[in-house]
Scaffold this active site. Structure first.
Site, mmCIF file in Angstrom:
data_model
loop_
_atom_site.group_PDB
_atom_site.id
_atom_site.type_symbol
_atom_site.label_atom_id
_atom_site.label_comp_id
_atom_site.label_asym_id
_atom_site.label_seq_id
_atom_site.Cartn_x
_atom_site.Cartn_y
_atom_site.Cartn_z
ATOM 1 N N ALA A 14 0.851 -1.188 0.000
ATOM 2 C CA ALA A 14 0.000 0.000 0.000
ATOM 3 C C ALA A 14 0.885 1.236 0.000
ATOM 4 C CB ALA A 14 -0.926 0.003 1.215
ATOM 5 N N GLY A 16 0.443 5.538 0.872
ATOM 6 C CA GLY A 16 -0.382 6.656 1.290
ATOM 7 C C GLY A 16 0.347 7.966 1.121
ATOM 8 N N GLY A 17 -0.239 9.027 1.660
ATOM 9 C CA GLY A 17 0.357 10.339 1.512
ATOM 10 C C GLY A 17 1.629 10.518 2.311
ATOM 11 N N MET A 18 1.844 9.664 3.301
ATOM 12 C CA MET A 18 2.995 9.821 4.177
ATOM 13 C C MET A 18 3.986 8.667 4.073
ATOM 14 S SD MET A 18 2.906 10.450 8.282
ATOM 15 C CE MET A 18 4.379 10.440 9.295
ATOM 16 N N ALA A 19 3.484 7.457 3.851
ATOM 17 C CA ALA A 19 4.368 6.296 3.922
ATOM 18 C C ALA A 19 3.995 5.239 2.896
ATOM 19 C CB ALA A 19 4.326 5.696 5.328
ATOM 20 N N GLU A 20 4.927 4.301 2.709
ATOM 21 C CA GLU A 20 4.732 3.142 1.848
ATOM 22 C C GLU A 20 4.834 1.892 2.715
ATOM 23 O OE1 GLU A 20 7.113 5.188 -1.912
ATOM 24 O OE2 GLU A 20 8.173 4.012 -0.380
ATOM 25 N N LYS A 38 6.900 -0.412 7.191
ATOM 26 C CA LYS A 38 6.283 0.867 6.849
ATOM 27 C C LYS A 38 7.409 1.881 6.709
ATOM 28 C CE LYS A 38 2.644 4.074 8.331
ATOM 29 N NZ LYS A 38 1.594 4.323 9.359
ATOM 30 N N ASP A 136 -8.042 6.773 15.458
ATOM 31 C CA ASP A 136 -8.458 6.243 14.159
ATOM 32 C C ASP A 136 -8.901 4.787 14.295
ATOM 33 O OD1 ASP A 136 -9.001 6.622 11.453
ATOM 34 O OD2 ASP A 136 -7.057 5.854 10.823
#
Length: 366
Positions: A14, A16-20, A38, A136
């Site tokens: 996956a 995202g905007g901050m991490a892979e 991560k 979250d």
């Protein structure tokens, strides 16, 4: 295949905007250990704000050691790569499992069991000296192993009391004060878990997830639909109403108090239906939900791969058997979500006035 220090990155799961996120492995004494890496995106690792957020996640996550929390056991920096390593859960996440058959959830007994296990995780976090708030709690962050174990994942936007403001999280599960970016405390996690409990039974989102603006507006106002008495018994409905009250003062004061209410409900349900243990029933529910993957689950690992184990650290190994290891990130990839963040999730950048001084990072020796 690329490497990151002592870890081999097998494939991306996956982004995202901050991490892979990557499926990875490490070979130790001829035994293959699979895990999830991560890694902070390179364009973010040079920004002190994102570096601070990532470091905070690592520090908070590594301080949380409890059986219902996915363990993070390694954190470091190699050149421009800043990463953390976490246990690879042999199972599926609750959200994608419910999505396999929209509108068809799990029994009230199983939903209560999952929720009480999450309460144990939250109680541990909330009672830490730092008073860690998850912020979250969603069905996607609840992992279920094929053996019926429940673990809460992703403390990526967790905060400590006194530093818990800002509209961070997933609007479909946000308490009103959280959606309005007001100061929050542990009761936002109670609220979110109430939504998770509700969705576990009905098998679909309580708030709409396709209309982003409507979801955010509903979160800010605290608007929720009525509870369907044909699907949710009154005992469980009372717990949901208490957990999702708009006024934080009317919610359960702690995860432990919510767990006690859920335990009482479970006792009454077990008295009515004294079948197999809840964990055993949950494992069976998960396997039935993913029946189309049963062949894959039972297939042996290639001989060259060796034994597959999940682990907390280099000194504690837990044999995972010969089944193919699965994780929440793999689930996202299975459903075509690679490189696509959830449409109803909003994660804001760090506040502009945050101290932007560089932060020291532990450097691993390769």
């Amino acid at each position: 295949m690329s490497t990151l220090g002592r870890y081999e990155l097998l494939r991306p799961l996956a982004r995202g905007g901050m991490a892979e996120v990557y499926l990875a492995r490490r070979r130790v004494a001829g035994v293959e250990k699979r895990l999830v890496i991560k890694r902070l995106r390179k364009d973010r690792s040079r920004d002190p704000r994102f570096l601070e957020l990532f470091m905070r996640e690592a520090q908070l996550s590594m301080s949380l050691v409890q059986q219902n929390i996915v363990p993070v056991f390694d954190f470091g920096r190699i050149g421009d790569d800043v990463f953390l390593a976490m246990e690879h859960i042999d199972g599926k996440d609750l959200g994608s499992s419910l999505a396999k058959d929209r509108g068809s959830g799990m029994s009230p007994l199983l939903a209560a069991f999952v929720a009480v296990e999450c309460c144990q995780a939250l109680d541990h976090a909330h009672r830490r000296p730092e008073n860690v708030i998850h912020r979250d709690v969603t069905t996607r962050n609840v992992l279920i192993s094929w053996d019926g174990e429940v673990k809460l994942a992703d403390f990526g936007i967790a905060a400590v009391v006194g530093d818990a403001s800002g509209a961070l999280g997933t609007p479909g599960y946000m308490a009103p004060e959280q959606a309005r970016a007001e100061p929050t405390d542990a009761r936002v996690d109670i609220y979110a878990l109430g939504i998770v409990l509700w969705e576990s039974v009905i098998g679909e989102h309580v708030r709409p997830s396709t209309d982003r603006a409507a979801t955010i507006a509903a979160a800010k106002s605290g608007e929720l639909p009525p509870i369907d008495p044909e699907l949710i018994p009154e005992g469980l409905a009372t717990i949901i109403r208490h957990a999702t009250a708009n006024d934080p003062g009317e919610r359960y004061s702690s995860a432990r108090n919510m767990a006690e209410a859920l335990d009482n409900f479970l006792l009454s349900e077990r008295a009515r239906d004294p079948g197999p243990a809840p964990a055993q029933r949950l494992a069976e529910w998960l396997k039935q939900r993913w029946a189309d993957a049963r062949d894959e689950l039972s297939a042996p690992m290639p001989a060259a791969a060796g034994a597959v184990v999940s682990f907390l650290d280099d000194g504690v190994d837990k044999i995972g058997g010969s089944r193919t290891m699965r994780s929440i990130a793999e689930t996202a990839a299975d459903e075509g979500e690679l490189d696509t963040p959830p449409p109803h999730q909003i994660i804001e950048d760090a506040p502009a006035d945050r101290d932007s001084r560089p932060i020291p990072v532990v450097t691993m020796q390769t």
